[in-house]
Write an enzyme that holds these catalytic residues in place. Structure first.
Site, short mmCIF file in Angstrom:
data_model
loop_
_atom_site.label_atom_id
_atom_site.label_comp_id
_atom_site.label_asym_id
_atom_site.label_seq_id
_atom_site.Cartn_x
_atom_site.Cartn_y
_atom_site.Cartn_z
N GLU A 1 0.90 -1.26 0.13
CA GLU A 1 -0.21 -0.06 -0.07
C GLU A 1 1.07 1.50 0.00
OE1 GLU A 1 -3.00 0.38 -0.37
OE2 GLU A 1 -3.72 -1.88 -0.31
N GLU B 1 -5.79 4.52 0.25
CA GLU B 1 -4.62 3.60 0.34
C GLU B 1 -4.23 3.21 1.77
OE1 GLU B 1 -4.15 1.64 -1.88
OE2 GLU B 1 -4.35 2.44 -3.81
N HIS C 1 -6.61 0.93 3.80
CA HIS C 1 -6.38 -0.18 3.40
C HIS C 1 -5.16 -0.82 4.11
CE1 HIS C 1 -8.13 0.23 -1.15
NE2 HIS C 1 -8.93 0.59 -0.04
N TYR D 1 -5.23 -3.81 6.79
CA TYR D 1 -4.31 -4.92 6.73
C TYR D 1 -3.47 -5.02 8.23
CZ TYR D 1 -5.05 -5.26 1.85
OH TYR D 1 -5.58 -5.42 0.67
N GLU E 1 -1.82 -1.12 -10.49
CA GLU E 1 -3.03 -1.15 -9.99
C GLU E 1 -4.01 -2.41 -10.25
OE1 GLU E 1 -4.09 0.69 -7.75
OE2 GLU E 1 -3.68 2.79 -8.05
N GLU F 1 -10.00 -1.00 -5.55
CA GLU F 1 -8.91 -1.14 -6.43
C GLU F 1 -9.47 -1.10 -7.85
OE1 GLU F 1 -5.92 -0.53 -5.83
OE2 GLU F 1 -5.95 -0.68 -3.60
N HIS G 1 -9.60 2.18 -8.88
CA HIS G 1 -8.35 2.96 -9.16
C HIS G 1 -7.90 2.52 -10.29
CE1 HIS G 1 -7.56 2.77 -4.36
NE2 HIS G 1 -8.58 3.70 -4.63
#
EC number: 1.17.4.1
Length: 305
Positions: free
Chosen positions: A64, A94, A97, A101, A157, A191, A194
């Site tokens: 990320e 991001e 994200h 995670y 991406e 994503e 993106h």
């Protein structure tokens, strides 16, 4: 006048303006992911499965930050308010994200940060990941023109993480990790947005006469598919429910979709597997994000004065 145009916002790219609005509507936060049931699922999974998902989430968590570095470098080449505004929103997502995670890794390693870091050190030395990173680094160094830089970014991406999302989606097939699966739904949906943005950047901001040949682009995507297949295949021995035939078909279909999105013909002409576990990647399950329960996804503004 140049100073005013640079600093006073006006809508200068309707496409990116619309993507920014879509990003606003799709915002979500780490606190919305409940992992309390997932903790209990760990005992239902084999050691090989748990280690595989530890590996994937460690890779994704570190990646990320890599994406945000790439965005910073990419934006230097574009003077456009709406492009910059959109990518500010993407960078913020991001970061979300990355936090999710971290929470998942914290659950997998039972709140042992030292063990997480030790495992991450081993992941960085892993041969399969090294090959993937070396290939990507060589392509980034090779990219000299604006068009080539955007294509590499588009590839990152669209292909660089997608097989990992696929494998995480298989947890739903196993009937475990509902919180992780929900996070994967959110992230894979983000994503996809993106990737659409990177395609829009290429299609609208790179003149056709400056674009590489279709042969060059197809060759790049073919290499990426092979690298991604090798990356997953090296780590999935003894992992349940993972079919390399399905993952290859999925990657080939994804590459075709990406090529189509930048006005190039499909190369593989592959169909995604019927059992595709991903909801939001445009592969097989055409489920609208907004058809799901809105209360699961939307944040409400209260007393906004």
């Amino acid at each position: 006048m140049d100073f005013i145009k640079k600093y006073l916002y006006v809508c200068d790219h309707p496409g990116f303006f619309e993507l920014t609005q879509e990003t606003f509507q799709n915002r979500w936060f780490p606190a919305q992911i409940n992992l309390s049931v997932d903790v209990k699922c760990l005992s239902l999974m084999s050691e090989a499965d748990v280690n595989f998902y530890k590996y994937l989430f460690t890779f994704l968590g570190m990646a990320e930050t890599l994406v945000n570095f790439n965005i910073d470098e990419l934006l230097v080449d574009f003077e456009c308010h709406d492009i910059k505004h959109y990518y500010c929103e993407q960078m913020a997502m991001e970061c979300v994200h990355g936090k999710v995670y971290f929470n998942i890794l914290n659950m997998l390693f039972k709140n042992n940060l030292a063990a997480t870091w030790e495992f991450a050190e081993a992941v960085l030395k892993d041969e399969a990941l090294q090959k993937k990173l070396e290939w990507l680094e060589s392509k980034i160094k090779m990219a000299k023109t604006k068009a080539e830089k955007v294509l590499i970014f588009y590839l990152i991406e669209g292909v660089f993480f997608i097989s990992s999302f696929y494998c995480i989606g298989l947890l739903r097939v196993k009937g475990v990790m509902p919180g992780v699966c929900m996070a994967n739904d959110y992230i894979s949906r983000d994503e996809l947005l993106h990737t659409r943005a990177a395609a829009l950047l290429y299609n609208t901001m790179i003149p056709k006469e400056e674009r590489p040949s279709s042969e060059w682009v197809v060759s790049l995507f073919k290499e990426a598919v092979e690298i991604e297949c090798a990356f997953i295949e090296a780590k999935t021995k003894q992992v349940t429910f993972v079919s390399m035939d399905d993952i290859r078909a999925f990657l080939e279909a994804t590459a075709d979709r990406l090529l189509n999105s930048i006005e190039l013909p499909r190369y593989y002409k592959s169909d995604p597997p019927q059992s595709c576990p991903l909801t939001y990647t445009g592969c097989i399950k055409n489920v609208s994000f907004f058809e799901r329960e809105s209360t699961e996804y939307s944040s409400f503004i209260i007393n906004d004065l």
